[in-house]
Design an enzyme around this catalytic site. Structure first.
Site, PDB file in Angstrom:
ATOM      1  N   ASN A  64      62.340 -31.508  -2.400  1.00 23.49           N
ATOM      2  CA  ASN A  64      63.567 -32.297  -2.564  1.00 23.49           C
ATOM      3  C   ASN A  64      63.380 -33.719  -2.054  1.00 23.49           C
ATOM      4  O   ASN A  64      62.631 -33.961  -1.113  1.00 23.49           O
ATOM      5  CB  ASN A  64      64.734 -31.622  -1.857  1.00 23.49           C
ATOM      6  CG  ASN A  64      65.065 -30.281  -2.492  1.00 23.49           C
ATOM      7  OD1 ASN A  64      64.627 -30.015  -3.600  1.00 23.49           O
ATOM      8  ND2 ASN A  64      65.807 -29.461  -1.797  1.00 23.49           N
ATOM      9  N   CYS A 120      55.498 -60.105  -5.367  1.00 19.11           N
ATOM     10  CA  CYS A 120      54.386 -60.259  -6.320  1.00 19.11           C
ATOM     11  C   CYS A 120      54.890 -60.431  -7.752  1.00 19.11           C
ATOM     12  O   CYS A 120      54.098 -60.632  -8.672  1.00 19.11           O
ATOM     13  CB  CYS A 120      53.449 -59.047  -6.242  1.00 19.11           C
ATOM     14  SG  CYS A 120      54.064 -57.584  -7.089  1.00 19.11           S
ATOM     15  N   CYS A 138      59.821 -57.617  -6.464  1.00 20.75           N
ATOM     16  CA  CYS A 138      58.927 -57.775  -5.300  1.00 20.75           C
ATOM     17  C   CYS A 138      58.423 -59.224  -5.231  1.00 20.75           C
ATOM     18  O   CYS A 138      58.476 -59.959  -6.223  1.00 20.75           O
ATOM     19  CB  CYS A 138      57.751 -56.824  -5.491  1.00 20.75           C
ATOM     20  SG  CYS A 138      56.446 -56.927  -4.269  1.00 20.75           S
ATOM     21  N   PRO A 142      68.621 -16.968  -6.955  1.00 17.95           N
ATOM     22  CA  PRO A 142      69.476 -16.073  -7.754  1.00 17.95           C
ATOM     23  C   PRO A 142      68.765 -15.543  -8.997  1.00 17.95           C
ATOM     24  O   PRO A 142      69.182 -14.543  -9.571  1.00 17.95           O
ATOM     25  CB  PRO A 142      70.672 -16.946  -8.158  1.00 17.95           C
ATOM     26  CG  PRO A 142      70.445 -18.301  -7.624  1.00 17.95           C
ATOM     27  CD  PRO A 142      69.131 -18.349  -6.914  1.00 17.95           C
ATOM     28  N   SER A 180      62.099 -23.214  -8.866  1.00 18.09           N
ATOM     29  CA  SER A 180      61.790 -22.474 -10.099  1.00 18.09           C
ATOM     30  C   SER A 180      60.308 -22.117 -10.171  1.00 18.09           C
ATOM     31  O   SER A 180      59.886 -21.425 -11.091  1.00 18.09           O
ATOM     32  CB  SER A 180      62.185 -23.318 -11.311  1.00 18.09           C
ATOM     33  OG  SER A 180      61.479 -24.538 -11.290  1.00 18.09           O
ATOM     34  N   HIS A 209      57.434 -34.572  -2.844  1.00 16.86           N
ATOM     35  CA  HIS A 209      57.766 -35.425  -3.990  1.00 16.86           C
ATOM     36  C   HIS A 209      58.439 -36.729  -3.587  1.00 16.86           C
ATOM     37  O   HIS A 209      59.078 -37.375  -4.403  1.00 16.86           O
ATOM     38  CB  HIS A 209      58.639 -34.634  -4.987  1.00 16.86           C
ATOM     39  CG  HIS A 209      57.900 -33.492  -5.618  1.00 16.86           C
ATOM     40  ND1 HIS A 209      58.514 -32.420  -6.220  1.00 16.86           N
ATOM     41  CD2 HIS A 209      56.568 -33.241  -5.731  1.00 16.86           C
ATOM     42  CE1 HIS A 209      57.599 -31.573  -6.679  1.00 16.86           C
ATOM     43  NE2 HIS A 209      56.411 -32.047  -6.391  1.00 16.86           N
ATOM     44  N   CYS A 230      57.052 -51.281  -4.539  1.00 14.49           N
ATOM     45  CA  CYS A 230      56.762 -52.055  -5.748  1.00 14.49           C
ATOM     46  C   CYS A 230      55.982 -51.212  -6.759  1.00 14.49           C
ATOM     47  O   CYS A 230      55.025 -50.528  -6.397  1.00 14.49           O
ATOM     48  CB  CYS A 230      55.977 -53.317  -5.391  1.00 14.49           C
ATOM     49  SG  CYS A 230      55.530 -54.275  -6.850  1.00 14.49           S
TER      50      CYS A 230
HETATM   51  P1  NAD Z   1      64.385 -26.642 -10.359  1.00 14.26           P
HETATM   52  O1  NAD Z   1      65.596 -27.438 -10.750  1.00 14.26           O
HETATM   53  O2  NAD Z   1      63.283 -26.500 -11.327  1.00 14.26           O
HETATM   54  O3  NAD Z   1      64.825 -25.149  -9.958  1.00 14.26           O
HETATM   55  C1  NAD Z   1      65.880 -24.884  -9.079  1.00 14.26           C
HETATM   56  C2  NAD Z   1      65.814 -23.418  -8.697  1.00 14.26           C
HETATM   57  O4  NAD Z   1      66.847 -23.173  -7.754  1.00 14.26           O
HETATM   58  C3  NAD Z   1      66.055 -22.443  -9.875  1.00 14.26           C
HETATM   59  O5  NAD Z   1      65.047 -21.448  -9.857  1.00 14.26           O
HETATM   60  C4  NAD Z   1      67.426 -21.834  -9.568  1.00 14.26           C
HETATM   61  O6  NAD Z   1      67.508 -20.472  -9.993  1.00 14.26           O
HETATM   62  C5  NAD Z   1      67.473 -21.946  -8.053  1.00 14.26           C
HETATM   63  N1  NAD Z   1      68.816 -22.004  -7.493  1.00 14.26           N
HETATM   64  C6  NAD Z   1      69.948 -22.514  -8.031  1.00 14.26           C
HETATM   65  N2  NAD Z   1      70.971 -22.407  -7.166  1.00 14.26           N
HETATM   66  C7  NAD Z   1      70.467 -21.824  -6.040  1.00 14.26           C
HETATM   67  C8  NAD Z   1      71.024 -21.465  -4.782  1.00 14.26           C
HETATM   68  N3  NAD Z   1      72.307 -21.670  -4.506  1.00 14.26           N
HETATM   69  N4  NAD Z   1      70.221 -20.895  -3.849  1.00 14.26           N
HETATM   70  C9  NAD Z   1      68.900 -20.663  -4.115  1.00 14.26           C
HETATM   71  N5  NAD Z   1      68.322 -20.994  -5.289  1.00 14.26           N
HETATM   72  C10 NAD Z   1      69.097 -21.572  -6.235  1.00 14.26           C
HETATM   73  O7  NAD Z   1      63.928 -27.244  -8.969  1.00 14.26           O
HETATM   74  P2  NAD Z   1      62.492 -27.384  -8.295  1.00 14.26           P
HETATM   75  O8  NAD Z   1      61.761 -26.104  -8.394  1.00 14.26           O
HETATM   76  O9  NAD Z   1      62.761 -27.988  -6.974  1.00 14.26           O
HETATM   77  O10 NAD Z   1      61.701 -28.425  -9.202  1.00 14.26           O
HETATM   78  C11 NAD Z   1      62.326 -29.540  -9.803  1.00 14.26           C
HETATM   79  C12 NAD Z   1      61.811 -30.914  -9.374  1.00 14.26           C
HETATM   80  O11 NAD Z   1      62.927 -31.783  -9.372  1.00 14.26           O
HETATM   81  C13 NAD Z   1      61.262 -30.991  -7.991  1.00 14.26           C
HETATM   82  O12 NAD Z   1      60.109 -31.732  -8.108  1.00 14.26           O
HETATM   83  C14 NAD Z   1      62.267 -31.801  -7.165  1.00 14.26           C
HETATM   84  O13 NAD Z   1      61.577 -32.821  -6.482  1.00 14.26           O
HETATM   85  C15 NAD Z   1      63.133 -32.476  -8.156  1.00 14.26           C
HETATM   86  N6  NAD Z   1      64.579 -32.417  -7.834  1.00 14.26           N
HETATM   87  C16 NAD Z   1      65.029 -32.642  -6.567  1.00 14.26           C
HETATM   88  C17 NAD Z   1      66.380 -32.548  -6.267  1.00 14.26           C
HETATM   89  C18 NAD Z   1      66.839 -32.806  -4.845  1.00 14.26           C
HETATM   90  O14 NAD Z   1      66.199 -33.539  -4.119  1.00 14.26           O
HETATM   91  N7  NAD Z   1      67.959 -32.197  -4.415  1.00 14.26           N
HETATM   92  C19 NAD Z   1      67.295 -32.225  -7.255  1.00 14.26           C
HETATM   93  C20 NAD Z   1      66.799 -32.021  -8.564  1.00 14.26           C
HETATM   94  C21 NAD Z   1      65.437 -32.108  -8.837  1.00 14.26           C
END
Ligand code: NAD
Length: 243
Positions: A103, A150, A148, A214, A189, A120, A128
């Site tokens: 996240n 530059c 920036c 879930p 996921s 990530h 930049c």
């Molecule tokens: P993803 O969106 O691919 O998957 C999210 C997963 O969370 C799913 O498998 C879903 O079933 C599960 N989920 C949904 N609600 C839930 C809950 N209440 N409790 C537990 N699980 C739950 O996310 P990912 O695997 O993190 O990959 C996506 C990419 O997107 C990552 O690289 C991330 O950096 C980025 N991203 C980040 C954010 C953030 O910072 N909050 C938000 C969206 C995407």
């Protein structure tokens, strides 16, 4: 629920090293959309690659800037939820604890896990696009893309599709995963590589792997136990059961 947790609690109590690995799902209960859910409303016509890649930024920097400015505002308005708080509580009571997150929202840090490994990057910083110089804070209001010294354009400090993860962060994450006695994968996921490999690294090295989600994921068959449901329910239940 409690009976189901007994063997897991035993593992957690005995473990000296625990890794928690989180994805967008843990922040869903704070109102931050997961990637799939984020493609709604204004942004529904764009794929993630059209908003979160170097090519997208080159093609239309203002569009990418506006999307991140919108998402960053959501992150600032959100509060850490019971899932983030439970991770923080687990960290305090564990001898060797590592939090690895995909996240970019900063909610783990706001819940107390200031040393989270951000695979990530973070939505809150800028650098930049050309010379990589750190760009300080976002302007308020975000307005036009900032330039920036530059002459290059500033971008968020996020790892985009097609970019490499920060080597040192990934190495520390891999080392923690390979040494973990218990590895808990939450709200991911398990499809975005190389991050998605980490639970498998842990399993190959003998960790007890717990998944909280879930829905079924590519990790579900390999995990020792799958707690099907919301992070905001299962994680506090685990911490309560630890006593
Ligand atoms: P993803 O969106 O691919 O998957 C999210 C997963 O969370 C799913 O498998 C879903 O079933 C599960 N989920 C949904 N609600 C839930 C809950 N209440 N409790 C537990 N699980 C739950 O996310 P990912 O695997 O993190 O990959 C996506 C990419 O997107 C990552 O690289 C991330 O950096 C980025 N991203 C980040 C954010 C953030 O910072 N909050 C938000 C969206 C995407």
């Amino acid at each position: 629920m409690t009976d189901r947790l007994d063997p897991i609690v035993e593992r957690l109590r005995a473990a000296q090293s625990i890794v928690v690995f989180t994805g967008a799902g843990i922040s869903a209960e704070s109102g931050i959309p997961t990637f799939r859910e984020a493609q709604t409303g204004l942004w529904a016509r764009f794929s993630p690659e059209q908003l979160a890649s170097p090519g997208a930024f080159r093609e239309d920097p203002q569009r990418v800037w506006d999307w991140y400015a919108w998402r960053r505002q959501l992150c600032l308005e959100a509060e850490p939820n019971a899932g983030h708080q439970a991770v923080s509580a687990l960290a305090v009571r564990t001898q060797a604890f590592t939090l690895i997150t995909q996240n970019v929202d900063g909610l783990h840090q706001r819940a107390g896990n200031t040393d989270a490994l951000e695979l990530h990057g973070s939505i809150h910083g800028l650098r930049c696009f050309e010379c990589e110089r750190p760009g300080g804070n976002w302007p308020e209001p975000p307005g036009q893309v900032v330039t920036c010294e530059c002459g290059g354009l500033m971008r968020p400090t996020i790892v985009w599709f097609g970019e490499s993860l920060p080597v040192d962060v990934l190495q520390r994450a891999e080392a923690a995963a390979s040494q973990a006695e218990v590895f808990i994968s939450v709200g991911t996921s398990s499809q975005v590589y190389p991050a998605a490999e980490l639970p498998f690294v842990a399993k190959r090295n003998g960790a007890y792997v717990i998944e909280v989600n879930p829905h079924e994921t590519p990790l579900s068959r390999t995990a020792d136990v799958c707690l099907q449901g919301a992070a905001g329910e299962w994680l506090p239940a685990l911490v309560r059961a630890l006593g």
